[in-house]
Design an enzyme around this catalytic site. Sequence first.
Site, PDB file in Angstrom:
ATOM      1  N   THR A 368      -1.787  -4.864   2.264  1.00 15.09           N
ATOM      2  CA  THR A 368      -3.085  -4.837   2.950  1.00 15.09           C
ATOM      3  C   THR A 368      -3.192  -5.446   3.980  1.00 15.09           C
ATOM      4  OG1 THR A 368      -4.141  -5.149   0.644  1.00 15.09           O
ATOM      5  CG2 THR A 368      -5.739  -5.544   2.446  1.00 15.09           C
ATOM      6  N   ASP A 410      -5.528  -0.221  -8.904  1.00 12.37           N
ATOM      7  CA  ASP A 410      -6.844  -1.175  -8.865  1.00 12.37           C
ATOM      8  C   ASP A 410      -7.891  -0.933 -10.042  1.00 12.37           C
ATOM      9  OD1 ASP A 410      -5.855  -3.034  -6.973  1.00 12.37           O
ATOM     10  OD2 ASP A 410      -6.998  -2.375  -5.421  1.00 12.37           O
TER      11      ASP A 410
HETATM   12  N1  GLY Z   1      -5.804  -2.962  -3.257  1.00 10.59           N
HETATM   13  C1  GLY Z   1      -6.297  -4.370  -2.957  1.00 10.59           C
HETATM   14  C2  GLY Z   1      -7.898  -4.494  -3.164  1.00 10.59           C
HETATM   15  O1  GLY Z   1      -8.393  -3.612  -2.820  1.00 10.59           O
HETATM   16  O2  GLY Z   1      -8.092  -5.601  -3.619  1.00 10.59           O
END
Ligand code: GLY
Length: 557
Positions: A368, A410
């Site tokens: 991220t 997720d």
């Molecule tokens: N993929 C990490 C998040 O969206 O929390």
Amino acid sequence: MRFYSVSSYWVVLLLVLVVKAGPIEARVAIASAHPLATQAGFEMIEQGGNVFDAAVAVSAALAVVEPAGSGLGGGGFWLLHDAEKNNSIMLDGREKAPLAARTDMFLDEQGNFNPQASKNGALAAGIPGLAAALVHLSERYGRLSLEVCLQPAIRYARQGFEIGPRHQKLLRFRLRALQKNPTAARVLLDHGKIPAVGYVLHQPELARTLELLAQKGRAGFYQGEVAAKLLASVKRGGGIWTQQDLDQYQVVERAPIQGEYRGIKITSAALPSSGGIVLTESLNILSAFPLAQFDAVTRIHVVAEAMRRAYHDRALYLGDSDFVDAPVARLLNPDYAAGRRQNIRLDRALPSAYLSETGFEADAGKHTTHFSIIDDKGNRVAATLSVNFPFGAAFMAEGTGVLLNDEMDDFVARPGTQNGYGLIGGAANAIAPGKRMLSSMTPTFLQDESRVAVLGTPGGSRIISMVLLATLDFAAGYGPDSWVNVPRFHHQYIPDQIQYEKGGLTDDEIVGLKALGHRLKEKGYRYGNMQAVQWNLKTGRLTAASDPRGEGLARVR
Ligand code: GLY
């Protein structure tokens, strides 16, 4: 005459010096995870663009120069504030499950979870939102054309850029998965091996994809040549995308989560991110405690207890609000926080098992990215973007330069089963066709009577606790340099432990917290990569800071 002219000369010179030195004419502050991305943002400002143009340029540049963190194959959340309209919105460019997705798609015939399938390869990829979000952001909020805003990214992709130690470290982390995908290996590796620091990474196919996006808008990505290549590669890789998925993908403008903590207005990410809810609930729980009067051990203990409870609620209740009726108003209600606070004791940790029978486990990665931008009118952008794991699904669609995300991980693949970061959740975050997976991304604005802050960070489930610690630091009167430096600790209900970054707790704090009954787990590394900017409403001064744990660049110009 002479007197006046000399004097004017010195006045002008003084003004120039003051301007160069900083605050008076500093119009925009940008902090991002890569110097070239920050530079791309300023290029737009220099061409007469606004902060939203800068945000398009920074987002696109990060997709090229920080492919481990975000990219055209991924998505994200852009928290925007238009100062003239005094309006904040969250632009939701989160990925969606393909229409052919099924709740049990990562389970075998015996019902066992296949964790590889939700992390590596085409099946792990949700329908990307970044390209649609850039088009929307540019068309709806920008002053410059999309074509202009994408130029720096196209240049970086075509001319190449030197990779740094962080990029190299993340390649090492994902090497085996990347080696299994010939296209990703061809583009990102050096003859199948980790390239040296300073290696110039050229991405001509990504440059071409960005050019098509620049020329044709969303049709340049979701239709035509790029779409055909994406779909063909996904199909060959065992994925389930269709043209209908690409046609149907839409960004959504959502009302952000609004909260208040000791006179500070909080504006943060709404569902499908849990970020703003968990942040605000934690702060609501903490609001009755005199944190500033506590010794360090009691303060960390109480903050960890608040995190424990808010993350517990995340696991129990949260999912895509377009699909589930999450009890957001209740979770944000101060009376609810008062109830959650009731069993926090200053002299003892409450084991997570006492909150619920359900077991949850979590960890967080180095994936991220986040950037923050503000101008001296208060227009601002906090954006957290992701492809999930570093380099996403480690799967690049042939001929596009686009690395696919692995955000499907997720979702909750099966109640009670941990995802890649150990997170477990319930039915609210189960897989369903067209649904957005629950996120922890927490792009945030803070405002008190004299300051406006824009901040956020990558870091998986620890994103929210990092933003919480930075918010408490803001509340204590400190500035961006301090927020990005704050030593980090984290509690997320289960595992029932306070995790802390390497060196994040002192020996005395460790002894004190253990005496209160906390289990502690030191991570072998420092985590997070916070990017923060601030506008002082009284002096007009802009400041910016980039996390010393990363390789980003924060500048005011
Ligand atoms: N993929 C990490 C998040 O969206 O929390």
